[in-house]
Motif scaffolding. Sequence first.
Motif, PDB file in Angstrom:
ATOM      1  N   GLY A 199      29.076 -28.416 103.776  1.00 13.51           N
ATOM      2  CA  GLY A 199      27.841 -27.753 103.384  1.00 13.51           C
ATOM      3  C   GLY A 199      27.920 -27.222 101.964  1.00 13.51           C
ATOM      4  N   ALA A 232      27.561 -30.223  99.600  1.00 13.18           N
ATOM      5  CA  ALA A 232      26.179 -30.703  99.525  1.00 13.18           C
ATOM      6  C   ALA A 232      25.338 -29.781  98.649  1.00 13.18           C
ATOM      7  CB  ALA A 232      25.582 -30.798 100.926  1.00 13.18           C
ATOM      8  N   TRP A 233      25.474 -28.462  98.838  1.00  9.14           N
ATOM      9  CA  TRP A 233      24.678 -27.521  98.049  1.00  9.14           C
ATOM     10  C   TRP A 233      25.061 -27.570  96.574  1.00  9.14           C
ATOM     11  CZ3 TRP A 233      20.382 -25.305  97.366  1.00  9.14           C
ATOM     12  CH2 TRP A 233      20.241 -24.230  96.472  1.00  9.14           C
ATOM     13  N   LYS A 248      22.133 -28.753  94.211  1.00 10.16           N
ATOM     14  CA  LYS A 248      21.621 -27.683  93.349  1.00 10.16           C
ATOM     15  C   LYS A 248      21.601 -28.147  91.892  1.00 10.16           C
ATOM     16  CE  LYS A 248      24.387 -24.256  92.097  1.00 10.16           C
ATOM     17  NZ  LYS A 248      25.128 -22.971  92.046  1.00 10.16           N
ATOM     18  N   VAL A 271      22.198 -36.993 102.893  1.00 10.00           N
ATOM     19  CA  VAL A 271      21.255 -36.593 101.840  1.00 10.00           C
ATOM     20  C   VAL A 271      20.238 -37.691 101.530  1.00 10.00           C
ATOM     21  CG1 VAL A 271      22.795 -34.922 100.754  1.00 10.00           C
ATOM     22  CG2 VAL A 271      22.844 -37.285  99.985  1.00 10.00           C
ATOM     23  N   VAL A 304      22.742 -28.019 103.841  1.00  7.80           N
ATOM     24  CA  VAL A 304      23.236 -27.093 102.812  1.00  7.80           C
ATOM     25  C   VAL A 304      23.520 -25.697 103.364  1.00  7.80           C
ATOM     26  CG1 VAL A 304      22.074 -28.360 100.972  1.00  7.80           C
ATOM     27  CG2 VAL A 304      20.916 -26.400 102.014  1.00  7.80           C
ATOM     28  N   GLU A 305      23.053 -25.414 104.583  1.00  2.53           N
ATOM     29  CA  GLU A 305      23.313 -24.111 105.189  1.00  2.53           C
ATOM     30  C   GLU A 305      24.572 -24.097 106.058  1.00  2.53           C
ATOM     31  OE1 GLU A 305      19.710 -22.949 107.197  1.00  2.53           O
ATOM     32  OE2 GLU A 305      18.943 -21.936 105.410  1.00  2.53           O
ATOM     33  N   ARG A 322      18.004 -28.907 104.794  1.00  5.55           N
ATOM     34  CA  ARG A 322      18.264 -27.472 104.810  1.00  5.55           C
ATOM     35  C   ARG A 322      19.436 -27.150 105.743  1.00  5.55           C
ATOM     36  NH1 ARG A 322      13.768 -22.699 105.321  1.00  5.55           N
ATOM     37  NH2 ARG A 322      12.710 -24.054 103.810  1.00  5.55           N
ATOM     38  N   ARG A 376      17.648 -19.606  96.800  1.00  5.07           N
ATOM     39  CA  ARG A 376      19.087 -19.904  96.776  1.00  5.07           C
ATOM     40  C   ARG A 376      19.617 -19.903  95.347  1.00  5.07           C
ATOM     41  NH1 ARG A 376      21.873 -22.673 101.192  1.00  5.07           N
ATOM     42  NH2 ARG A 376      23.628 -22.636  99.728  1.00  5.07           N
TER      43      ARG A 376
END
Length: 370
Positions: free
Chosen positions: A251, A254-255, A259, A139, A244-245, A241, A308
């Motif tokens: 993942g 991280a999201w 977020k 990140v 986070v996907e 991207r 998202r």
Amino acid sequence: IEAVLEDPAIKSSLFKKIDQVRKEGSIVGSNTSTIPLHDLTQGQSDAFKKDFFITHFFNPPRYQPLLELVTSAHNTPEKTAEITRFMDERMGKGVIPCNDTPGFIGNRIGTFWIQCAINEAYNLKLTVEEADAIMGRPVGVPKTGVFGLVDLVGLDLMPHISKSLVSKLPATDGYCKIYKTYPVIDKMIADGYTGRKGKGGFYRLNAQKEKLAVDLETGAERPSKKVKMQAAGNAKKGGLRALVETKDKGGAYAWAVLKQTLCYAAEHAHDITGNIYNVDQAMKLGYIWKYGPFEMIDKLGVDYFIGRLQQDGTPVPALLQKAAGRSFYRTAGGKLQFLNKDGAYEDIKRPAGVLLLADIKRASEPVAKN
């Protein structure tokens, strides 16, 4: 520069002693990391208030470039310019002006990020190594990640910062809503495992100099393991991207953290300082992030990030809504611009005497290239 314990009463007593013997017009700075300026100047003389600033250096100050500067209505523009110039030219600092709010910029957002990252590591049952493998270089954060960072600054410092923030912020603030303590971490502090300055923290060395790590559920020591996270590998190729996907716990972690942290920054950017550029610079200079929160949103894509959030049923901050269909930064007329509070773009102004090659490149066409 005052750098004593984070206790307003102790600081106030010291300021009165300093005021009795200081040269007229000399500047007094406080290195407080969370206490608002208006609290620190209560009961002080008018002459003291004119010459008093918060000058928050980030630790270790020999190496960390950020200097958060908080001023008041008592300071003249000339005095503010004098301290800014001194900190920039003589101390070599990146001076970022902050509003007089708890935690200023760096610790307001950084402490939220740390608390959020610890909470989500527990929620998703990650090990400290797994959490740091994601919340580090993938990140754009130093390789210490989160648990390694807490070891570096000291586990015992975190409760002081948290207590100050919780006592000063309204109960509706996002930090107050996510703040919580963990018995394992409380016991570590009580037992002297306060990080690198103590007997070790989340990471430790045994008598044989073997690296150990703490089990977040039990608090027991175990040999530290190198982990490979698919999400971290995806981030190397596809950026934030792709990170986070990734459909695994890395993942998801991280999201969940990004977020909440990026939304928190968007909600409070203009409460804590004048513009989003100051926020990004503070996080890059103070926490050594590769990208600031709004640069991260641009990396993800503003519309992608909003989409998202809507999928998750998360409210979209007003500042994000203003950026919909656009980005927080753009180049126009050869100049880098940021989105301001009113939704218009504004040129980034460099301090006098500062020349960046990146700015020259934006405003120029190459003579030749290969």
